[in-house]
Write an enzyme that holds these catalytic residues in place. Structure first.
Site, mmCIF file in Angstrom:
data_model
loop_
_atom_site.group_PDB
_atom_site.id
_atom_site.type_symbol
_atom_site.label_atom_id
_atom_site.label_comp_id
_atom_site.label_asym_id
_atom_site.label_seq_id
_atom_site.Cartn_x
_atom_site.Cartn_y
_atom_site.Cartn_z
ATOM 1 N N PRO A 17 9.279 17.805 -0.682
ATOM 2 C CA PRO A 17 8.724 19.105 -1.065
ATOM 3 C C PRO A 17 9.849 20.116 -1.301
ATOM 4 O O PRO A 17 10.946 19.945 -0.778
ATOM 5 C CB PRO A 17 7.896 19.501 0.153
ATOM 6 C CG PRO A 17 8.545 18.792 1.295
ATOM 7 C CD PRO A 17 9.071 17.505 0.747
ATOM 8 N N SER A 263 16.653 24.992 7.837
ATOM 9 C CA SER A 263 16.467 23.625 7.355
ATOM 10 C C SER A 263 14.988 23.267 7.271
ATOM 11 O O SER A 263 14.130 23.982 7.779
ATOM 12 C CB SER A 263 17.183 22.643 8.273
ATOM 13 O OG SER A 263 16.378 22.405 9.404
ATOM 14 N N LYS A 264 14.741 22.142 6.626
ATOM 15 C CA LYS A 264 13.366 21.673 6.476
ATOM 16 C C LYS A 264 12.714 21.474 7.834
ATOM 17 O O LYS A 264 11.522 21.581 7.977
ATOM 18 C CB LYS A 264 13.353 20.350 5.704
ATOM 19 C CG LYS A 264 13.887 20.497 4.296
ATOM 20 C CD LYS A 264 13.569 19.311 3.427
ATOM 21 C CE LYS A 264 14.070 19.605 2.017
ATOM 22 N NZ LYS A 264 13.649 18.683 1.016
ATOM 23 N N ARG A 265 13.546 21.130 8.812
ATOM 24 C CA ARG A 265 12.996 20.825 10.138
ATOM 25 C C ARG A 265 12.639 22.085 10.929
ATOM 26 O O ARG A 265 11.856 22.022 11.871
ATOM 27 C CB ARG A 265 14.005 20.018 10.974
ATOM 28 C CG ARG A 265 14.591 18.866 10.251
ATOM 29 C CD ARG A 265 14.410 17.555 11.009
ATOM 30 N NE ARG A 265 14.332 16.444 10.086
ATOM 31 C CZ ARG A 265 13.214 15.887 9.677
ATOM 32 N NH1 ARG A 265 12.053 16.314 10.107
ATOM 33 N NH2 ARG A 265 13.223 14.887 8.823
ATOM 34 N N ASP A 266 13.264 23.211 10.583
ATOM 35 C CA ASP A 266 13.082 24.421 11.399
ATOM 36 C C ASP A 266 11.650 24.902 11.451
ATOM 37 O O ASP A 266 11.134 25.237 12.503
ATOM 38 C CB ASP A 266 13.960 25.561 10.870
ATOM 39 C CG ASP A 266 15.416 25.302 11.145
ATOM 40 O OD1 ASP A 266 15.691 24.622 12.147
ATOM 41 O OD2 ASP A 266 16.266 25.745 10.362
#
Ligand code: GLU
Length: 508
Positions: A17, A263-266
């Protein structure tokens, strides 16, 4: 700027995404293009087939559409400079790689990845880092270190090879970046990057430069992480004899707390989305939340993103898209990263909620009511929205704060019941019910309130006691708008029904 038409491109890789940082890159490209009456091009860079994620391409397009970032040329839109998907342009790159070989700026390299890994380990064992460059290339297996016959022999045998750029020794490559000013890199710090892979695909570097040239891109506006690639790109333009575009490298979007890139994980870890739209990973089925599904208005999201890294130089914070286009300039994009503030994102949404007309919001909220199978007139919903929007940040907040306008309470707040539904209260409510049902004047909140107050005074009941019990019946909880306004809205019949329900169902 000269008279050439501005053409910019957003060139995401469909590896998942689109992160909000990517959306911001697209937005800044778009604003810049529109400001200069130019074109915004979407180019899908699926160079790395191993990282291709199904659905990502559609996601990118849907996200841009949701944000109102209109694509002038792209896969769906077409255009004179297509195809706009890198894998569909596959055949275009090889000739340029060979042109670079012919001009002495590139060479064939036969080293296998196993051989290179072994060399790398040897270097590491000595505490050094291996770089494929002028210092090492003569000792490796390539068309510069071998004679023509041996090279031809390997080719004839079908041995796989890549094409590498021959990086010059000790040259300062300088370029003026629109955001960073003059930037200089010395080639000694750079390696002989692979331009063309053994699988017949170009690498990002070659493809990017060739595409930008062929698509007549005038400005390359992209994330800061690509700044180290700039000298190689500048040299590729030079060696291919092409004019280079103007570069602008955008600063990072940083985490709300602590250090580093958002980041994408945040996102979901910290309780806010990092993606514009909800995304379900096709492999793991893991779901990541999206701004759209979390109830953000696209214009609020876009306004918030625009202010991450850019500032208008005034106190103004709210901008329509047209105002953004008029005010936007890369000169006012800062060099340093900007911290993402999820509370500020909510603030923007709240502001946009207030800017929308009640009717517009009601129409949007109706879709939400449809899902709950609640059928009311738009006019009614509009009135509710008008009463509640000031305290709402997202549309669902209107439901949270005002579901009682649409349905009778099915539960009663236990704490309030304990505190307010004392002995004698049901009887008192019954008297109130009878008084209100004999009430024959027009059912208008203020009038009902007046006559009701007179009735309560005459009875010598405590007003607080009455009102708390009354609210419990109508709303189910100690919250909500003015009680008589609510009664007016839901009507006499429904008000009486709710009182009756309360008397029957509220249990101490
Ligand atoms: N495909 C690159 C990316 O994924 C594009 C970088 C560029 O704009 O040159 O971000």
């Amino acid at each position: 700027m000269n008279n050439q038409k501005v053409r910019v491109r957003f060139a995401p890789s469909p590896t998942g995404p689109l992160h909000m940082g990517g959306v911001r890159t697209a937005l800044f490209n778009y604003l810049f293009a529109k400001k200069h009456s130019g074109d915004f091009i979407l180019r899908i860079e699926d160079t790395d087939q191993t990282r291709y994620v199904p659905g990502a391409e559609e996601y990118i397009m849907e996200a841009l559409t949701w944000c109102g970032i209109k694509i002038d040329e792209g896969i769906k839109e077409g255009g004179e400079f297509g195809p706009y998907r890198k894998s569909d342009r596959k055949a275009m790159y090889k000739d340029y790689a060979y042109e670079l070989i012919k001009s002495g700026n590139a060479y064939l390299a036969f080293d296998t990845s196993e051989e290179l890994d072994a060399i790398r380990s040897d270097y590491e064992a000595k505490g050094e880092t291996f770089t494929y460059n002028a210092e090492t290339r003569d000792s490796l297996r390539n068309s510069l270190s071998m004679n023509d016959e041996d090279v031809q022999h390997l080719i004839d045998e079908g041995v796989k090879y890549v094409i590498r750029f021959k990086m010059q020794v000790n040259v300062d490559v300088t370029d003026v970046d629109l955001i960073r000013g003059s930037v200089t890199f010395n080639t000694d710090r750079l390696d002989d990057k692979v331009l063309f892979k053994s699988d017949g695909m170009p690498t990002y570097h070659l493809a990017n430069v060739v595409d930008d040239h062929l698509m007549q891109i005038t400005h390359v506006i992209r994330g800061e992480e690509w700044l180290p690639s700039m000298p190689l790109h500048v040299l590729l333009y030079e060696k291919l004899g092409w004019d280079k575009p103007t570069f602008a490298h955008l600063p990072l979007i940083l985490k709300p707390v602590g250090k580093g890139k958002l980041s994408k994980r945040d996102g979901d870890k910290m309780g806010f989305p990092v993606f514009p739209l909800k995304w379900t990973d096709p492999k793991t089925n893991e779901v990541s939340s999206g701004y759209r599904e979390d109830g953000y208005f696209p214009d609020a999201f876009v306004n918030m993103l625009a202010m991450l890294g850019w500032n208008p130089g005034t106190e103004q914070e709210l901008f329509t898209k047209e105002e953004l286009i008029a005010a936007f300039d890369l000169d006012r994009v800062g060099k340093s990263g900007s911290k993402f503030d999820p509370e500020k994102a909510k603030w923007f949404n709240h502001q946009y909620m207030q800017l929308r007309t009640d009717k517009e919001l009601a129409a949007m909220f109706s879709l939400f009511l449809d899902e709950k199978d609640i059928d009311v007139e738009l006019e009614y919903t509009t009135k509710v929205v008008c009463m509640l929007k000031e305290r709402a940040t997202f549309l669902p907040d209107i439901w949270e704060q005002g579901s009682y306008f649409f349905e009778a309470p099915t539960e009663y707040d236990a704490k309030t019941v304990k505190k307010r539904w004392k002995e004698g209260v049901p009887e008192m409510m019954q008297e109130i019910h009878d008084f209100l049902s004999s009430y024959s004047d027009e059912w208008v909140g203020a009038t009902v309130k007046e006559l009701f107050s007179a009735f309560v005074n005459e009875k010598e009941w405590g007003f607080g006691v009455v009102m708390n019990a009354f609210r419990l019946c109508i709303v189910g909880a100690p919250m909500g708008a003015d009680l008589f306004d609510i009664c007016e809205m839901i009507g006499k019949e429904e008000s009486l029904l709710r009182i009756q329900n309360g008397i029957q169902n509220i249990q101490r």
